[in-house]
Design an enzyme around this catalytic site. Structure first.
Site, mmCIF file in Angstrom:
data_model
loop_
_atom_site.group_PDB
_atom_site.id
_atom_site.type_symbol
_atom_site.label_atom_id
_atom_site.label_comp_id
_atom_site.label_asym_id
_atom_site.label_seq_id
_atom_site.Cartn_x
_atom_site.Cartn_y
_atom_site.Cartn_z
ATOM 1 N N HIS A 44 -11.609 -14.116 12.815
ATOM 2 C CA HIS A 44 -11.260 -13.492 14.087
ATOM 3 C C HIS A 44 -10.791 -12.057 13.886
ATOM 4 C CE1 HIS A 44 -8.508 -13.332 17.821
ATOM 5 N NE2 HIS A 44 -9.754 -13.242 18.236
ATOM 6 N N HIS A 86 -10.934 -4.833 20.353
ATOM 7 C CA HIS A 86 -10.656 -5.926 21.273
ATOM 8 C C HIS A 86 -10.150 -5.433 22.625
ATOM 9 C CE1 HIS A 86 -7.977 -8.910 23.203
ATOM 10 N NE2 HIS A 86 -8.952 -9.749 22.888
#
Length: 279
Positions: A44, A86
């Site tokens: 991630h 992100h």
């Protein structure tokens, strides 16, 4: 005590006993086997417990730990360049400020990510998607997240072009995920061979919808996962990939996910997840 009262008490007792035995007789739902033989591990934003998130170095560390794929979040700059980021803004992870969509790639590159590694301050450029793909090529697999830009599907065509330029329009190498059905539907038209994952935000998982959509993989937050939901998705041949929003409970939640036989972990702690899965 009257005869009627005795009969009433006996009937109440029978009802109570039937309820108790019925409760005890209910078996706990059993998790069915997963779709994949061995659950997959997705880094991630890279190895973010070891280096700045979404950087080349973070992805290199993750790649060296033999993860199944590098998870990559995309944002699009003002001049239509896809970068690995992100957040909507660069404020949290860099020494710069501003919305990605309001900045050019030149302005983005004037900022650096900030973090700590082995007790030292670390700095690194924000990479473009092309730079990440050029670094690893086809030796690494990628799990790329698309999103809408001001509510529109505009990054998908750019993404397909970048993947094509690097000869990576290959379902064995690249998978696409998104919280946006519109984005996935457009990707299905532009790159029909790539596997698509529909993500659900924490607290918004809808099993009926997850079963109805024509996507082979469903992604959800760990606290929304249940044995009933995972079993239902598996019964339709859909893989279940889980992400974890709370770092403090990540290990506990991943242990629970192992019991549910989920098919993929978006992990912020590669070492723990590999140990959990016996790798």
């Amino acid at each position: 005590m009257s005869k009627k009262r005795k009969i009433l008490l006996i009937l109440i007792l029978i009802v109570l006993l039937l309820g108790i035995f019925g409760f005890l007789g209910k078996s706990k739902p059993v998790a069915e086997p997963g779709i994949v033989a061995s659950p997959k591990i997705f880094a991630h934003r890279g190895a973010i417990d070891q280096f700045n998130e979404s950087t080349i170095t973070s992805y290199k560390i993750a790649s060296e730990q033999n993860v199944d794929a590098l998870e990559i979040d995309l944002r699009m700059t003002k001049d239509n360049v896809l970068i690995v980021m992100h957040d909507e803004t660069i404020d949290r992870t860099t020494n710069g400020t501003g919305r990605v969509s309001d900045l050019t790639i030149r302005e983005i590159k004037s900022s650096v990510t900030l973090g700590q590694y082995n007790g030292e301050i670390t700095m690194e450029e924000i990479p473009t998607l092309a730079e990440v793909l050029q670094t690893f090529g086809s030796k690494q697999k990628y799990y790329i997240e698309t999103r809408l830009v001001y509510g529109e599907t505009v990054m998908e065509e750019v993404l397909v072009r970048v993947l094509s330029e690097h000869h990576l329009l290959d379902k064995e190498i690249v998978a696409i995920q998104s919280f946006s059905e519109k984005s996935l539907e457009k990707m299905a038209v532009l790159a029909p061979d790539l596997r698509l994952t529909l993500l659900f935000k924490k607290g918004e998982f809808d099993l009926e919808k997850a079963l109805a959509v024509d996507f082979p993989v469903i992604g959800m937050e760990s606290t929304d996962a249940s044995v009933e939901a995972v079993n239902a998705l598996h019964s339709q041949g859909k893989e279940v990939h889980v992400f974890f929003n709370d770092l403090e409970t990540l290990e506990e939640q991943q242990e629970k996910m192992k019991e549910l036989n989920i098919d993929g972990y978006f992990t912020d702690n590669i070492t723990f997840t590999k140990r959990l899965l016996g790798e």
